[in-house]
Design a protein around this motif. Sequence first.
Motif, mmCIF file in Angstrom:
data_model
loop_
_atom_site.group_PDB
_atom_site.id
_atom_site.type_symbol
_atom_site.label_atom_id
_atom_site.label_comp_id
_atom_site.label_asym_id
_atom_site.label_seq_id
_atom_site.Cartn_x
_atom_site.Cartn_y
_atom_site.Cartn_z
ATOM 1 N N GLN A 136 -11.257 -0.686 5.556
ATOM 2 C CA GLN A 136 -10.659 -1.311 4.373
ATOM 3 C C GLN A 136 -11.630 -2.343 3.809
ATOM 4 O O GLN A 136 -11.911 -3.358 4.453
ATOM 5 C CB GLN A 136 -9.326 -1.965 4.709
ATOM 6 C CG GLN A 136 -8.596 -2.522 3.492
ATOM 7 C CD GLN A 136 -7.229 -3.093 3.835
ATOM 8 O OE1 GLN A 136 -7.005 -3.611 4.921
ATOM 9 N NE2 GLN A 136 -6.306 -3.005 2.891
ATOM 10 N N TYR A 159 -9.963 3.886 10.325
ATOM 11 C CA TYR A 159 -9.921 3.644 8.888
ATOM 12 C C TYR A 159 -10.730 2.386 8.591
ATOM 13 O O TYR A 159 -10.777 1.453 9.396
ATOM 14 C CB TYR A 159 -8.492 3.423 8.405
ATOM 15 C CG TYR A 159 -7.608 4.660 8.387
ATOM 16 C CD1 TYR A 159 -6.881 5.043 9.516
ATOM 17 C CD2 TYR A 159 -7.488 5.431 7.225
ATOM 18 C CE1 TYR A 159 -6.070 6.162 9.492
ATOM 19 C CE2 TYR A 159 -6.663 6.560 7.197
ATOM 20 C CZ TYR A 159 -5.960 6.906 8.336
ATOM 21 O OH TYR A 159 -5.154 8.018 8.310
ATOM 22 N N LEU A 193 0.835 -1.195 0.000
ATOM 23 C CA LEU A 193 0.000 0.000 0.000
ATOM 24 C C LEU A 193 0.870 1.246 0.000
ATOM 25 O O LEU A 193 1.830 1.356 0.763
ATOM 26 C CB LEU A 193 -0.903 0.025 1.232
ATOM 27 C CG LEU A 193 -1.937 -1.089 1.344
ATOM 28 C CD1 LEU A 193 -2.551 -1.123 2.736
ATOM 29 C CD2 LEU A 193 -3.035 -0.890 0.308
ATOM 30 N N ASN A 221 -9.732 -6.023 -1.056
ATOM 31 C CA ASN A 221 -8.881 -5.667 -2.198
ATOM 32 C C ASN A 221 -8.824 -4.166 -2.472
ATOM 33 O O ASN A 221 -8.677 -3.737 -3.622
ATOM 34 C CB ASN A 221 -9.336 -6.404 -3.459
ATOM 35 C CG ASN A 221 -9.064 -7.897 -3.358
ATOM 36 O OD1 ASN A 221 -7.996 -8.310 -2.911
ATOM 37 N ND2 ASN A 221 -10.037 -8.692 -3.726
ATOM 38 N N GLN A 222 -8.951 -3.380 -1.402
ATOM 39 C CA GLN A 222 -8.815 -1.936 -1.541
ATOM 40 C C GLN A 222 -7.861 -1.407 -0.476
ATOM 41 O O GLN A 222 -7.484 -2.111 0.460
ATOM 42 C CB GLN A 222 -10.175 -1.247 -1.413
ATOM 43 C CG GLN A 222 -11.127 -1.551 -2.558
ATOM 44 C CD GLN A 222 -12.394 -0.732 -2.469
ATOM 45 O OE1 GLN A 222 -12.438 0.331 -1.841
ATOM 46 N NE2 GLN A 222 -13.444 -1.218 -3.102
ATOM 47 N N GLY A 223 -7.487 -0.155 -0.631
ATOM 48 C CA GLY A 223 -6.692 0.502 0.391
ATOM 49 C C GLY A 223 -7.557 0.950 1.549
ATOM 50 O O GLY A 223 -8.759 0.704 1.594
ATOM 51 N N LEU A 224 -6.927 1.597 2.517
ATOM 52 C CA LEU A 224 -7.653 2.089 3.679
ATOM 53 C C LEU A 224 -8.280 3.445 3.365
ATOM 54 O O LEU A 224 -7.702 4.263 2.652
ATOM 55 C CB LEU A 224 -6.708 2.237 4.877
ATOM 56 C CG LEU A 224 -6.356 0.961 5.642
ATOM 57 C CD1 LEU A 224 -5.496 0.022 4.832
ATOM 58 C CD2 LEU A 224 -5.677 1.309 6.970
ATOM 59 N N GLY A 240 -3.705 4.482 -1.617
ATOM 60 C CA GLY A 240 -4.061 3.877 -2.883
ATOM 61 C C GLY A 240 -4.734 2.526 -2.645
ATOM 62 O O GLY A 240 -4.840 2.060 -1.502
#
Lengths: 113, 115
Positions: free
Chosen positions: B38, B36, A90, B41-44, A105
């Motif tokens: 998440q 945060y 990340l 399969n994504q960012g925070l 991202g």
Amino acid sequence: DAMVIQNPRYQVTQFGKPVTLSCSQTLNHNVMYWYQQKSSQAPKLLFHYYDKDFNNEADTPDNFQSRRPNTSFCFLDIRSPGLGDAAMYLCATSRRGKGQPQHFGDGTRLSIL
Amino acid sequence: AQSVTQLDSQVPVFEEAPVELRCNYSSSVSVYLFWYVQYPNQGLQLLLKYLSGSTLVKGINGFEAEFNKSQTSFHLRKPSVHISDTAEYFCAVTVGKTSYDKVIFGPGTSLSVIP
């Protein structure tokens, strides 16, 4: 929209074959970070750039290096990937200053064959 | 040294029920606190943050959190969850000693919303 973009989203490499992951940002943030995240774990900070100043975490393996040629771009180089380096990587950015949140991202998922 | 504890690694909850995700931190100096989220399969993504002022902080997607200095806690709440809230939630703390703040993440809580 201003954002943090990571390419590629999925990367497959062979054991021991160098690989580079890239990150770009349109937020014009001073600070850029690279994290490693393994399954069901919190992100682990590898290093960060404060403008051009590079800061390595003490436990980041020598196998991992980074470059930041300008404000917008940052690269993560893994010189000789081992099976244990398979993870989500990340990239994040933040403004300079206390209490600034990080913008992430969507990550690059690295697989090692 | 600073640390963040999330007491529940997994929280299953039925749709439209309330939920609380617990977070405790340890620090001898003033801190800034974040939650945060998440998705797979994504960012925070930042849900909310506490820097100073009112101890009740409202964030995106109907979430809120309350800072309790005496209990060193920053629990996240939502009165009615949706299927789309299924995700991993990370509590995080930064210690504002310098102009750069290193983030300490908790281990995460996996929220599963059951239809």
